[in-house]
Motif scaffolding. Structure first.
Motif, PDB file in Angstrom:
ATOM      1  N   UNK A  58       0.834  -1.203   0.000  1.00 53.32           N
ATOM      2  CA  UNK A  58       0.000   0.000   0.000  1.00 53.32           C
ATOM      3  C   UNK A  58       0.866   1.249   0.000  1.00 53.32           C
ATOM      4  N   UNK A  59       1.910   1.235   0.805  1.00 53.78           N
ATOM      5  CA  UNK A  59       2.825   2.363   0.894  1.00 53.78           C
ATOM      6  C   UNK A  59       3.502   2.609  -0.465  1.00 53.78           C
ATOM      7  N   UNK A  97       1.021  16.874   0.257  1.00 52.25           N
ATOM      8  CA  UNK A  97       0.569  16.846   1.644  1.00 52.25           C
ATOM      9  C   UNK A  97      -0.662  15.948   1.810  1.00 52.25           C
ATOM     10  N   UNK A  98      -1.640  16.112   0.927  1.00 56.23           N
ATOM     11  CA  UNK A  98      -2.884  15.338   1.017  1.00 56.23           C
ATOM     12  C   UNK A  98      -2.618  13.853   0.752  1.00 56.23           C
ATOM     13  N   UNK A  99      -1.878  13.558  -0.290  1.00 54.66           N
ATOM     14  CA  UNK A  99      -1.610  12.159  -0.641  1.00 54.66           C
ATOM     15  C   UNK A  99      -0.722  11.479   0.411  1.00 54.66           C
ATOM     16  N   UNK A 100       0.209  12.218   0.990  1.00 54.66           N
ATOM     17  CA  UNK A 100       1.063  11.647   2.033  1.00 54.66           C
ATOM     18  C   UNK A 100       0.243  11.285   3.269  1.00 54.66           C
ATOM     19  N   UNK A 102      -2.993  10.546   3.281  1.00 58.68           N
ATOM     20  CA  UNK A 102      -3.790   9.368   2.919  1.00 58.68           C
ATOM     21  C   UNK A 102      -2.937   8.095   2.975  1.00 58.68           C
ATOM     22  N   UNK A 103      -1.709   8.193   2.478  1.00 60.49           N
ATOM     23  CA  UNK A 103      -0.806   7.040   2.470  1.00 60.49           C
ATOM     24  C   UNK A 103      -0.490   6.592   3.898  1.00 60.49           C
ATOM     25  N   UNK A 104      -0.181   7.560   4.770  1.00 56.61           N
ATOM     26  CA  UNK A 104       0.143   7.215   6.160  1.00 56.61           C
ATOM     27  C   UNK A 104      -1.045   6.582   6.876  1.00 56.61           C
ATOM     28  N   UNK A 106      -3.598   4.904   5.515  1.00 61.68           N
ATOM     29  CA  UNK A 106      -3.841   3.558   4.972  1.00 61.68           C
ATOM     30  C   UNK A 106      -2.762   2.581   5.444  1.00 61.68           C
ATOM     31  N   UNK A 107      -1.515   3.021   5.439  1.00 66.56           N
ATOM     32  CA  UNK A 107      -0.425   2.182   5.921  1.00 66.56           C
ATOM     33  C   UNK A 107      -0.648   1.830   7.396  1.00 66.56           C
ATOM     34  N   UNK A 108      -1.015   2.817   8.187  1.00 70.75           N
ATOM     35  CA  UNK A 108      -1.284   2.583   9.609  1.00 70.75           C
ATOM     36  C   UNK A 108      -2.430   1.611   9.830  1.00 70.75           C
ATOM     37  N   UNK A 109      -3.480   1.730   9.021  1.00 69.06           N
ATOM     38  CA  UNK A 109      -4.613   0.808   9.146  1.00 69.06           C
ATOM     39  C   UNK A 109      -4.183  -0.627   8.839  1.00 69.06           C
ATOM     40  N   UNK A 110      -3.405  -0.790   7.774  1.00 67.55           N
ATOM     41  CA  UNK A 110      -2.936  -2.125   7.408  1.00 67.55           C
ATOM     42  C   UNK A 110      -2.026  -2.703   8.502  1.00 67.55           C
ATOM     43  N   UNK A 111      -1.147  -1.879   9.061  1.00 69.84           N
ATOM     44  CA  UNK A 111      -0.253  -2.353  10.117  1.00 69.84           C
ATOM     45  C   UNK A 111      -1.023  -2.671  11.402  1.00 69.84           C
TER      46      UNK A 111
END
Length: 165
Positions: A58-59, A97-100, A102-104, A106-111
């Protein structure tokens, strides 16, 4: 099973066999519970590994997507003959800023999901030990009953020997 119980029944009677059967059932229950919990542990560990892999994917996908979006915007600005400047850089920075973020997220949710599976694996490991101990408890009770029966039989034989019966 009958072949195992036949000598017991012949030598000590049905009461001895009846006292051993709960122990055998307890042992089977212990092994079954232990095996099931270990299988659950392996499944949870595999799911935790898959979760971490998905988080990394995802990251990477989010970063690649951001690079593609920025490249598309650069090409669009160049096609419109817009020179790079403060205004265009602000647009790029806002998109980053916005995409970063969102990425963080989603990454946090997966982790977090992977961590849940890891905790489930630990819990299954503990429950496998508990299942094994629970079955062993019934084996101990059965062995205690068996030793008590043997002790009473020996006392009865001694009593019979005293009086010549």
């Amino acid at each position: 099973m009958q072949a195992l119980l036949a000598p017991i029944v012949a030598s000590g009677g049905a009461m001895t066999a009846a006292s051993i059967l709960p122990g055998v059932a307890g042992a089977a229950s212990a092994v079954d519970g232990y095996s099931a919990a270990l299988a659950e542990k392996r499944r949870a560990e595999a799911n935790a590994y898959i979760g971490r892999t998905r988080a990394v994917q995802t990251n990477v996908n989010a970063r690649e997507g951001l690079n593609e979006e920025l490249a598309t915007m650069r090409a669009t600005f160049a096609t419109n003959a817009q020179k790079p400047g403060v205004g265009t850089m602000e647009v790029f920075d806002e998109l980053r800023r916005v995409r970063s973020r969102e990425r963080r997220v989603e990454f946090g949710n997966q982790m977090a999901q992977a961590a849940d599976w890891k905790m489930a694996a630990k819990k299954a490991g503990v429950s496998s030990f508990g299942a094994l101990l629970g079955g062993l408890k019934s084996i101990n009770q059965s062995l205690f009953d068996l030793s008590e029966i043997k002790r009473v039989q020996n006392l009865e034989k001694q009593e019979q020997g005293k009086y010549g019966l």
